[in-house]
Scaffold this active site. Structure first.
Site, PDB file in Angstrom:
ATOM      1  N   ARG A 136       4.236   9.804  -9.929  1.00  0.00           N
ATOM      2  CA  ARG A 136       3.867   9.897 -11.350  1.00  0.00           C
ATOM      3  C   ARG A 136       3.152  11.208 -11.652  1.00  0.00           C
ATOM      4  O   ARG A 136       3.223  11.723 -12.753  1.00  0.00           O
ATOM      5  CB  ARG A 136       2.914   8.756 -11.729  1.00  0.00           C
ATOM      6  CG  ARG A 136       3.633   7.441 -11.935  1.00  0.00           C
ATOM      7  CD  ARG A 136       2.623   6.334 -11.993  1.00  0.00           C
ATOM      8  NE  ARG A 136       1.845   6.434 -13.221  1.00  0.00           N
ATOM      9  CZ  ARG A 136       1.812   5.487 -14.136  1.00  0.00           C
ATOM     10  NH1 ARG A 136       2.485   4.384 -13.959  1.00  0.00           N
ATOM     11  NH2 ARG A 136       1.091   5.635 -15.216  1.00  0.00           N
ATOM     12  N   SER A 154       8.526  -3.204  -1.046  1.00  0.00           N
ATOM     13  CA  SER A 154       7.763  -3.802  -2.157  1.00  0.00           C
ATOM     14  C   SER A 154       8.058  -5.290  -2.327  1.00  0.00           C
ATOM     15  O   SER A 154       8.432  -5.742  -3.411  1.00  0.00           O
ATOM     16  CB  SER A 154       8.066  -3.057  -3.458  1.00  0.00           C
ATOM     17  OG  SER A 154       7.539  -1.771  -3.392  1.00  0.00           O
ATOM     18  N   ARG A 213     -28.108 -22.239 -12.388  1.00  0.00           N
ATOM     19  CA  ARG A 213     -29.417 -22.854 -12.703  1.00  0.00           C
ATOM     20  C   ARG A 213     -30.023 -23.502 -11.477  1.00  0.00           C
ATOM     21  O   ARG A 213     -31.198 -23.333 -11.171  1.00  0.00           O
ATOM     22  CB  ARG A 213     -29.228 -23.918 -13.790  1.00  0.00           C
ATOM     23  CG  ARG A 213     -29.483 -23.361 -15.170  1.00  0.00           C
ATOM     24  CD  ARG A 213     -29.229 -24.362 -16.272  1.00  0.00           C
ATOM     25  NE  ARG A 213     -29.430 -25.760 -15.919  1.00  0.00           N
ATOM     26  CZ  ARG A 213     -28.955 -26.772 -16.657  1.00  0.00           C
ATOM     27  NH1 ARG A 213     -28.268 -26.524 -17.754  1.00  0.00           N
ATOM     28  NH2 ARG A 213     -29.167 -28.009 -16.302  1.00  0.00           N
ATOM     29  N   VAL A 264       8.786   4.215  12.533  1.00  0.00           N
ATOM     30  CA  VAL A 264       8.114   5.419  13.018  1.00  0.00           C
ATOM     31  C   VAL A 264       7.485   5.087  14.379  1.00  0.00           C
ATOM     32  O   VAL A 264       6.763   4.097  14.519  1.00  0.00           O
ATOM     33  CB  VAL A 264       7.054   5.905  12.008  1.00  0.00           C
ATOM     34  CG1 VAL A 264       6.267   7.080  12.583  1.00  0.00           C
ATOM     35  CG2 VAL A 264       7.735   6.308  10.703  1.00  0.00           C
ATOM     36  N   TYR A 293     -17.000 -21.667 -24.135  1.00  0.00           N
ATOM     37  CA  TYR A 293     -17.072 -23.131 -24.103  1.00  0.00           C
ATOM     38  C   TYR A 293     -16.266 -23.743 -25.238  1.00  0.00           C
ATOM     39  O   TYR A 293     -16.408 -23.347 -26.403  1.00  0.00           O
ATOM     40  CB  TYR A 293     -18.526 -23.623 -24.222  1.00  0.00           C
ATOM     41  CG  TYR A 293     -18.587 -25.072 -24.666  1.00  0.00           C
ATOM     42  CD1 TYR A 293     -18.085 -26.090 -23.836  1.00  0.00           C
ATOM     43  CD2 TYR A 293     -19.076 -25.422 -25.924  1.00  0.00           C
ATOM     44  CE1 TYR A 293     -18.090 -27.408 -24.252  1.00  0.00           C
ATOM     45  CE2 TYR A 293     -19.085 -26.746 -26.346  1.00  0.00           C
ATOM     46  CZ  TYR A 293     -18.580 -27.737 -25.508  1.00  0.00           C
ATOM     47  OH  TYR A 293     -18.567 -29.034 -25.920  1.00  0.00           O
ATOM     48  N   CYS A 325       2.901 -12.657  -0.060  1.00  0.00           N
ATOM     49  CA  CYS A 325       2.069 -13.733  -0.622  1.00  0.00           C
ATOM     50  C   CYS A 325       2.926 -14.872  -1.178  1.00  0.00           C
ATOM     51  O   CYS A 325       2.483 -16.014  -1.267  1.00  0.00           O
ATOM     52  CB  CYS A 325       1.193 -13.197  -1.745  1.00  0.00           C
ATOM     53  SG  CYS A 325       0.362 -11.660  -1.350  1.00  0.00           S
ATOM     54  N   ASP A 365      -3.660  -3.250   4.726  1.00  0.00           N
ATOM     55  CA  ASP A 365      -4.110  -4.109   5.831  1.00  0.00           C
ATOM     56  C   ASP A 365      -4.429  -3.342   7.109  1.00  0.00           C
ATOM     57  O   ASP A 365      -4.996  -3.908   8.040  1.00  0.00           O
ATOM     58  CB  ASP A 365      -3.022  -5.144   6.161  1.00  0.00           C
ATOM     59  CG  ASP A 365      -2.988  -6.288   5.168  1.00  0.00           C
ATOM     60  OD1 ASP A 365      -3.749  -6.255   4.188  1.00  0.00           O
ATOM     61  OD2 ASP A 365      -2.182  -7.217   5.381  1.00  0.00           O
ATOM     62  N   ALA A 418       0.831  -1.208   0.000  1.00  0.00           N
ATOM     63  CA  ALA A 418       0.000   0.000   0.000  1.00  0.00           C
ATOM     64  C   ALA A 418       0.864   1.255   0.000  1.00  0.00           C
ATOM     65  O   ALA A 418       0.620   2.196  -0.771  1.00  0.00           O
ATOM     66  CB  ALA A 418      -0.930  -0.011   1.216  1.00  0.00           C
TER      67      ALA A 418
HETATM   68  C1  LIG Z   1       2.253 -15.716   3.996  1.00  0.00           C
HETATM   69  C2  LIG Z   1       1.301 -14.735   3.385  1.00  0.00           C
HETATM   70  C3  LIG Z   1       0.634 -15.065   2.210  1.00  0.00           C
HETATM   71  C4  LIG Z   1      -0.264 -14.162   1.643  1.00  0.00           C
HETATM   72  N1  LIG Z   1      -0.906 -14.516   0.481  1.00  0.00           N
HETATM   73  C5  LIG Z   1      -1.768 -13.634  -0.089  1.00  0.00           C
HETATM   74  C6  LIG Z   1      -2.403 -13.941  -1.325  1.00  0.00           C
HETATM   75  O1  LIG Z   1      -2.180 -15.010  -1.903  1.00  0.00           O
HETATM   76  N2  LIG Z   1      -3.258 -13.036  -1.849  1.00  0.00           N
HETATM   77  C7  LIG Z   1      -3.518 -11.825  -1.246  1.00  0.00           C
HETATM   78  O2  LIG Z   1      -4.296 -11.018  -1.780  1.00  0.00           O
HETATM   79  N3  LIG Z   1      -2.895 -11.497  -0.070  1.00  0.00           N
HETATM   80  C8  LIG Z   1      -2.044 -12.368   0.511  1.00  0.00           C
HETATM   81  N4  LIG Z   1      -1.402 -12.033   1.678  1.00  0.00           N
HETATM   82  C9  LIG Z   1      -1.699 -10.739   2.310  1.00  0.00           C
HETATM   83  C10 LIG Z   1      -0.852  -9.634   1.716  1.00  0.00           C
HETATM   84  O3  LIG Z   1       0.500  -9.972   1.802  1.00  0.00           O
HETATM   85  C11 LIG Z   1      -1.136  -8.358   2.493  1.00  0.00           C
HETATM   86  O4  LIG Z   1      -2.507  -8.087   2.404  1.00  0.00           O
HETATM   87  C12 LIG Z   1      -0.351  -7.181   1.942  1.00  0.00           C
HETATM   88  O5  LIG Z   1       1.029  -7.383   2.071  1.00  0.00           O
HETATM   89  C13 LIG Z   1      -0.754  -5.908   2.686  1.00  0.00           C
HETATM   90  O6  LIG Z   1       0.018  -4.843   2.242  1.00  0.00           O
HETATM   91  P1  LIG Z   1       0.242  -3.582   3.179  1.00  0.00           P
HETATM   92  O7  LIG Z   1       1.163  -2.680   2.439  1.00  0.00           O
HETATM   93  O8  LIG Z   1      -1.050  -3.066   3.646  1.00  0.00           O
HETATM   94  O9  LIG Z   1       0.940  -4.169   4.489  1.00  0.00           O
HETATM   95  P2  LIG Z   1       2.332  -4.918   4.627  1.00  0.00           P
HETATM   96  O10 LIG Z   1       2.640  -5.689   3.417  1.00  0.00           O
HETATM   97  O11 LIG Z   1       2.263  -5.639   5.926  1.00  0.00           O
HETATM   98  O12 LIG Z   1       3.359  -3.715   4.738  1.00  0.00           O
HETATM   99  C14 LIG Z   1       3.360  -2.858   5.828  1.00  0.00           C
HETATM  100  C15 LIG Z   1       4.787  -2.450   6.056  1.00  0.00           C
HETATM  101  O13 LIG Z   1       4.811  -1.461   7.058  1.00  0.00           O
HETATM  102  C16 LIG Z   1       5.972  -1.647   7.843  1.00  0.00           C
HETATM  103  N5  LIG Z   1       5.719  -0.972   9.114  1.00  0.00           N
HETATM  104  C17 LIG Z   1       4.760  -1.259  10.027  1.00  0.00           C
HETATM  105  N6  LIG Z   1       4.816  -0.392  11.046  1.00  0.00           N
HETATM  106  C18 LIG Z   1       5.822   0.459  10.774  1.00  0.00           C
HETATM  107  C19 LIG Z   1       6.361   1.574  11.453  1.00  0.00           C
HETATM  108  N7  LIG Z   1       5.877   1.996  12.616  1.00  0.00           N
HETATM  109  N8  LIG Z   1       7.399   2.224  10.894  1.00  0.00           N
HETATM  110  C20 LIG Z   1       7.908   1.818   9.685  1.00  0.00           C
HETATM  111  N9  LIG Z   1       7.452   0.765   9.022  1.00  0.00           N
HETATM  112  C21 LIG Z   1       6.402   0.101   9.547  1.00  0.00           C
HETATM  113  C22 LIG Z   1       6.101  -3.146   7.944  1.00  0.00           C
HETATM  114  O14 LIG Z   1       7.421  -3.531   8.222  1.00  0.00           O
HETATM  115  C23 LIG Z   1       5.639  -3.597   6.558  1.00  0.00           C
HETATM  116  O15 LIG Z   1       6.726  -3.792   5.667  1.00  0.00           O
HETATM  117  C24 LIG Z   1      -0.500 -12.915   2.260  1.00  0.00           C
HETATM  118  C25 LIG Z   1       0.178 -12.582   3.440  1.00  0.00           C
HETATM  119  C26 LIG Z   1       1.066 -13.477   4.003  1.00  0.00           C
HETATM  120  C27 LIG Z   1       1.779 -13.100   5.270  1.00  0.00           C
END
Ligand SMILES: Cc1cc2nc3c(=O)[nH]c(=O)nc-3n(C[C@H](O)[C@H](O)[C@H](O)COP(=O)(O)OP(=O)(O)OC[C@H]3O[C@@H](n4cnc5c(N)ncnc54)[C@H](O)[C@@H]3O)c2cc1C
Length: 468
Positions: free
Chosen positions: A23, A42, A458, A84, A442, A46, A299, A13
């Site tokens: 961009r 990045s 159906r 942070v 199909y 998953c 998330d 995110a």
């Molecule tokens: C094993 C696994 C398998 C998955 N498989 C799927 C899938 O198949 N399909 C699907 O749709 N989703 C899947 N997910 C879920 C998906 O990975 C998450 O929904 C996605 O990564 C969320 O992105 P995000 O950026 O919100 O959070 P995150 O990816 O958790 O990124 C948040 C980042 O913030 C950082 N952070 C947190 N607090 C702080 C702070 N105070 N200061 C600085 N940095 C901080 C963390 O270190 C982290 O890197 C899976 C997750 C896991 C763990």
């Protein structure tokens, strides 16, 4: 005047937002600084189960863009290993701890993007920091630590024979739990999966979850449901078993897949509004309401469920990327909205594919719907065509109106992505009656003449008609 965007959280995110903002606004108009407490940006969490399982050979295959790329190509200043620790909305600054040097920095912002992800649920019994061999799989570091342990390279106790692990227990039978069970099977371990629920995959109805259970059992996984974990046993600081209300299960590695909750501690301290689901509240443009120029996505936020109209926390990468993009477009001065979620999710256990969209039965009941359900057995291809594999499709439709409320699919091959047709129908509030006429493709190698989705529609239509 150059404005300053601070991004908290450098994964899906946060970096989607940063990239989109860049961009639209050049560096002389917008300076972007992203704080990430981990070692990577990045990355694909998953992909961790497939890296642990060996299908993805290298950790770096899971990293889409590193800080150097962000810096050189996008002029985004990513600061790794910076956590942070506070947000001051009045002074418009964040405080970050440099986890390498221990120092502290303060950075001012004009715009703030909150994208801290989710925190894994770790019950008290799992917080035994001194017990080695217990792993979450939230980050690439978690994955690396688990792989080292499985290979024997991280087992340092004097009594350790440095042999590869033999017995694994996965606690939690959700999609991460079943993916990890498969990964551990690929490592040649004997695997036990423990879940408190009636069936594994509580994100499916139990009558569909049982199909996942049968598949796991067929693969040799010892599935223990209705079983609550109460603690761990250990020797010389290394895990030796999982204690449950039905006895001890031996283990030399334990993987936790107990779900997550929104990571909102910082947000709450700063006074950002949280919703009933625990996630940060946002409007359709991913702005935090009533807080000037602060956005949140991924998330850590709650989303609008398009079927119930309620706010929900459904932590999926697919939402995080889209929401981050929407936030970034708006931060960059454009206009974008996030239209809500259906909770469409797919996974697999070896060759068994599992998919859902919309509501389960219990969710439809909780939302106040009266509904009918249908379950059909069909095949992925024309029955006579080589490779036709069985598939079960379940539909939930509102009583009388016949509006589709939810769908689930379990099948051996070419099953899971069929959920997308159902997700589109759900998105567009179609009735099962309307769905029976869908012009789906199909040809014998791809589907029976009546696709399983159409057969299910159906049958659901007949069930709706029977309700009068
Ligand atoms: C094993 C696994 C398998 C998955 N498989 C799927 C899938 O198949 N399909 C699907 O749709 N989703 C899947 N997910 C879920 C998906 O990975 C998450 O929904 C996605 O990564 C969320 O992105 P995000 O950026 O919100 O959070 P995150 O990816 O958790 O990124 C948040 C980042 O913030 C950082 N952070 C947190 N607090 C702080 C702070 N105070 N200061 C600085 N940095 C901080 C963390 O270190 C982290 O890197 C899976 C997750 C896991 C763990």
């Amino acid at each position: 005047m150059t404005e300053r965007l601070i991004v908290i959280g450098g994964d899906a995110a946060g970096m989607a937002a940063a990239s989109q903002a860049r961009r639209r606004r050049k560096v002389d108009g917008l300076e972007i600084v992203a704080f990430e407490r981990g070692h990577f940006t990045s990355y694909s969490a998953c992909g961790i189960p497939y890296w642990v399982g060996g299908q993805v050979p290298e950790r770096d295959d899971l990293i889409a863009r590193d800080p150097a790329t962000f810096r050189d190509k996008h002029q985004i200043d990513v600061r790794l290993r910076h956590e942070v620790t506070a947000i001051d909305l009045d002074r418009r600054e964040v405080v970050a701890r440099d986890l390498t040097s221990g120092g502290e920095v303060r950075e001012r912002f004009d715009l703030l993007m909150y994208a801290t992800g989710a925190t894994p649920t770790h019950p008290d019994w799992a917080r035994t920091a001194d017990t080695q061999g217990v792993f979450g799989v939230q980050t690439l570091d978690d994955g690396a630590a688990l792989i080292d342990w499985l290979d024997g390279t991280a087992r340092r106790s004097p009594s350790s024979d440095r042999l590869r692990c033999r017995q694994a227990v996965v606690v939690g039978g959700g999609y991460i739990g079943v993916e990890m069970a498969e990964a551990l099977l690929h490592h040649g371990l004997s695997v036990t999966l423990v879940d408190r629920g009636e069936q594994p995959m509580s994100t499916m109805d139990p009558d569909m979850g049982v199909l996942v259970r049968d598949a796991l059992v067929g693969l040799g996984v010892d599935v223990r449901t209705g079983c609550a974990v109460t603690g761990l046993s250990a020797k010389d600081g290394q895990v030796t078993g999982v204690l449950t209300d039905a006895g001890e299960i031996p283990a030399d590695v334990v993987v936790l897949g107990l779900g997550v909750r929104p990571n909102t501690a910082l947000a709450a301290e700063a006074g950002l509004p949280l919703g009933l689901s625990g996630g940060v509240r946002v409007d359709q443009r991913m702005r935090v309401p009533d807080v000037e120029r602060v956005w949140a996505a991924g998330d850590c936020v709650e989303s609008l469920h398009r079927v119930t109209g309620q706010s929900v926390h459904i932590p999926l990468g697919t939402h995080a990327n889209k929401q981050g993009r929407v936030a970034g477009i708006n931060i960059g001065g454009g206009y974008a909205t996030f239209p809500g979620v259906l909770g469409t999710a797919i996974t697999k256990v070896c060759d068994l594919e599992v998919a859902r969209t919309g509501l389960l039965e219990r969710e439809a009941t909780a939302a106040g719907f009266e509904f009918v359900t249908t379950r059909v057995e069909s095949t992925s291809r024309a029955g006579y065509y080589p490779g036709a594999a069985p598939m079960t499709v379940k539909l939930i439709a509102e009583r009388r109106s016949g509006r589709l409320l939810g769908a689930q699919i379990v099948g051996r091959s070419e099953a899971a992505k069929r959920i997308d047709a159902l997700a589109v129908a759900l998105w567009n509030r179609m009735t099962v009656d309307e769905m029976t006429g869908l012009d789906l493709g199909y040809a014998p190698p791809y589907a029976p003449v009546w696709d399983p989705v159409l057969i299910a529609a159906r049958k659901a239509m007949e069930a709706v008609e029977a309700t009068g």
